[in-house]
Enzyme design. Structure first.
Site, mmCIF file in Angstrom:
data_model
loop_
_atom_site.group_PDB
_atom_site.id
_atom_site.type_symbol
_atom_site.label_atom_id
_atom_site.label_comp_id
_atom_site.label_asym_id
_atom_site.label_seq_id
_atom_site.Cartn_x
_atom_site.Cartn_y
_atom_site.Cartn_z
ATOM 1 N N ASP A 83 25.520 3.162 0.333
ATOM 2 C CA ASP A 83 24.895 2.427 1.431
ATOM 3 C C ASP A 83 23.877 1.440 0.827
ATOM 4 O O ASP A 83 23.104 1.805 -0.064
ATOM 5 C CB ASP A 83 24.187 3.447 2.340
ATOM 6 C CG ASP A 83 23.740 2.863 3.666
ATOM 7 O OD1 ASP A 83 24.270 1.808 4.067
ATOM 8 O OD2 ASP A 83 22.864 3.480 4.310
ATOM 9 N N HIS A 189 17.126 -0.246 11.305
ATOM 10 C CA HIS A 189 17.127 1.123 10.801
ATOM 11 C C HIS A 189 15.920 1.891 11.331
ATOM 12 O O HIS A 189 14.904 1.294 11.664
ATOM 13 C CB HIS A 189 17.075 1.116 9.268
ATOM 14 C CG HIS A 189 18.293 0.515 8.642
ATOM 15 N ND1 HIS A 189 18.256 -0.589 7.828
ATOM 16 C CD2 HIS A 189 19.597 0.877 8.717
ATOM 17 C CE1 HIS A 189 19.489 -0.880 7.425
ATOM 18 N NE2 HIS A 189 20.318 -0.016 7.953
ATOM 19 N N HIS A 223 25.215 -1.264 11.660
ATOM 20 C CA HIS A 223 24.124 -0.479 11.058
ATOM 21 C C HIS A 223 23.107 -0.148 12.143
ATOM 22 O O HIS A 223 23.154 -0.700 13.236
ATOM 23 C CB HIS A 223 23.444 -1.289 9.950
ATOM 24 C CG HIS A 223 24.204 -1.275 8.664
ATOM 25 N ND1 HIS A 223 23.722 -0.689 7.531
ATOM 26 C CD2 HIS A 223 25.424 -1.761 8.353
ATOM 27 C CE1 HIS A 223 24.615 -0.822 6.555
ATOM 28 N NE2 HIS A 223 25.655 -1.480 7.021
ATOM 29 N N SER A 225 22.657 2.420 14.013
ATOM 30 C CA SER A 225 23.348 2.798 15.251
ATOM 31 C C SER A 225 22.974 4.170 15.783
ATOM 32 O O SER A 225 23.715 4.739 16.585
ATOM 33 C CB SER A 225 24.864 2.735 15.040
ATOM 34 O OG SER A 225 25.244 1.397 14.895
#
Ligand code: 13P
Length: 341
Positions: A83, A189, A223, A225
Site C-alpha cells: 500500500d 485516510h 482509498h 473507504s
C-alpha cells in the site's frame, strides 16, 4: 494456492461486477481475522501492508505469516499488496520479497508528503510498471492526491484540494500502463473524513462516474473507504476512548462506485476501530486480566465481523472458487506479449 496476481483478481471482479476489499494488516491477528472472514463468506482476498506495517513487522514476519495463510486457507485466492509505495525502491523491495502487487504512489514525492508533478508521477510509475510486469506483479498508480495521512504517508490535505482530473487520469493510464488507478474524489485516510454525512459536495461520486466513462477498462481504486460506523465509535467512547463525532464513506456510496468501475476498496480504519473497541471493553470490564489472549481474541473476532460484513457488502462473497490462479510467470508472459503488440 500460491499468492496470486491482483490483476487477475480485479479482472475477475470486473467480469462479475463486484468489488474486492483491500484490508491493511500489521500482525498475525489481523491476517487471521481476514482469512476467517474470507472462509466464512467464500471471498477472494487482498491483504495490504503499508511501509509502516512492513517496518513494524520487519517485513519477513509479515511475509511468512502470509505464506502460513496460503497453507491454512489453500482454497482462497490471496493477493499481498504494497500500500502506498513512496518510491520505486520501496516497490522493488516489495517485489523482491514476494508481494504480488504494488502501489506506486507517485502523486507525492518520496517524502510521502509533498504533492509531485504529473511528469514525476508518470516517470516513476512507469519505472515501477516495467520492473513489476517483468515479474508478473500488478501495479496500482495514483492520480490526484488523497486527503489525510496514513501511517505517516499523506500530504495531510483535505480530500477536495487535489481531485482527480478525468483527462489527466486517461493520459496517465495511457503513459504508464498501470493495472489499477487510485483516484481522489474527496475521501481521506483515517477516522476523521467528514464532519457530517457526506453529500455530493464533499464526496464527489459524479467525478468517479466521469472517470469511469473515460476509462471503462481501468480498475478504479477507492482509498479512504472506511465507513467509520457509529456503533464502533460508540464502543470505543463507552469504554474510555475519546473519539470526536465523525463520518466515513457510506457503504451505499461504495456500492455506487462498484457499479461504476471500482474494483478495489481500501479499508483500514474500520478494522482499527473494531480492534480498539474490543480491547478497551476487556480492559474496562476485566481490569484483573493480563493474558494478552484475553483481549486479542475478542479484538480478532471484532475485526473478523467487520471484514466479513464488508466482503458481503462489496459483493466479493461467494466468488472464491470461480477461477484457477494464473502463475506470475504466465502473467509476465502476457504483459510481454501485450507490450510487443
Ligand atoms: P481508511 O482509513 O478509510 O480505512 O482507508 C485506508 C486506505 O485507504 C489504505 O490505503
Amino acid at each position: 494456492m500460491p499468492l496470486v496476481s491482483m490483476r487477475q483478481l480485479l479482472d475477475e471482479a470486473a467480469r462479475g461486477g463486484y468489488g474486492v476489499g483491500a484490508f491493511n494488516v500489521n500482525n498475525m491477528e489481523q491476517i487471521q481475522a481476514i482469512m476467517e472472514a474470507a472462509r466464512e463468506t467464500q471471498s477472494p482476498v487482498i491483504v495490504q501492508a503499508s511501509r509502516g506495517a512492513r517496518s513494524y513487522s520487519q517485513d519477513r514476519f509479515l511475509y511468512h505469516l502470509m505464506l502460513a495463510a496460503t497453507e491454512l486457507y489453500p482454497e482462497i485466492p490471496m493477493v499481498l499488496h504494497q500500500d502506498h509505495g513512496n518510491s520505486a525502491e520501496t516497490c522493488k523491495s516489495a517485489i523482491a520479497l514476494g508481494f504480488t502487487s504494488v502501489m506506486m504512489d507517485g502523486s507525492l514525492m518520496p517524502d510521502g508528503k509533498t504533492p509531485s508533478t504529473f511528469e514525476y508521477n508518470v516517470k516513476t510509475t512507469r519505472e515501477v510498471v516495467e520492473a513489476a510486469h517483468a515479474k508478473g506483479v500488478t501495479v496500482e498508480g495514483e492520480i490526484g492526491v488523497l486527503g489525510g495521512i496514513e501511517d505517516g504517508h499523506g500530504a495531510g490535505l483535505d480530500g477536495l484540494s487535489h481531485l482527480t482530473d478525468p483527462d489527466q487520469a486517461a493520459e496517465f493510464v495511457g503513459l504508464t500502463g498501470v493495472d489499477a488507478l487510485a483516484i481522489a474524489i474527496g475521501t481521506s485516510h483515517g477516522a476523521y473524513k467528514f464532519s457530517k454525512k457526506p453529500t455530493g459536495e464533499t464526496l464527489k461520486m459524479d467525478r468517479l462516474i466521469e472517470i469511469h466513462k473515460r476509462l471503462p477498462n481501468t480498475h478504479l481504486v477507492m482509498h479512504g473507504s472506511s465507513s467509520v460506523p457509529k456503533e464502533l465509535q460508540d464502543i470505543i467512547n463507552q469504554y474510555g476512548g475519546k473519539l470526536r463525532p465523525t463520518w466515513g464513506v457510506p457503504v451505499e456510496e461504495i456500492q455506487l462506485g462498484i457499479k461504476n468501475g471500482v474494483r478495489k476498496v481500501n479499508v483500514d480504519t474500520d478494522c482499527r476501530l473494531a480492534i480498539t473497541g474490543a480491547i478497551r471493553k476487556v480492559f474496562t470490564e476485566k481490569p484483573e486480566e493480563f493474558d494478552p489472549r484475553s483481549y486479542l481474541k475478542p479484538a480478532r473476532e471484532a475485526m473478523r465481523r467487520v471484514v466479513a460484513l464488508r466482503m458481503t457488502q462489496f459483493g466479493q462473497a461467494g466468488h472464491v472458487g470461480d477461477y484457477a490462479p494464473i502463475p506470475l510467470e504466465e502473467m509476465a508472459k502476457r504483459y510481454r506479449e501485450l507490450s510487443a503488440a
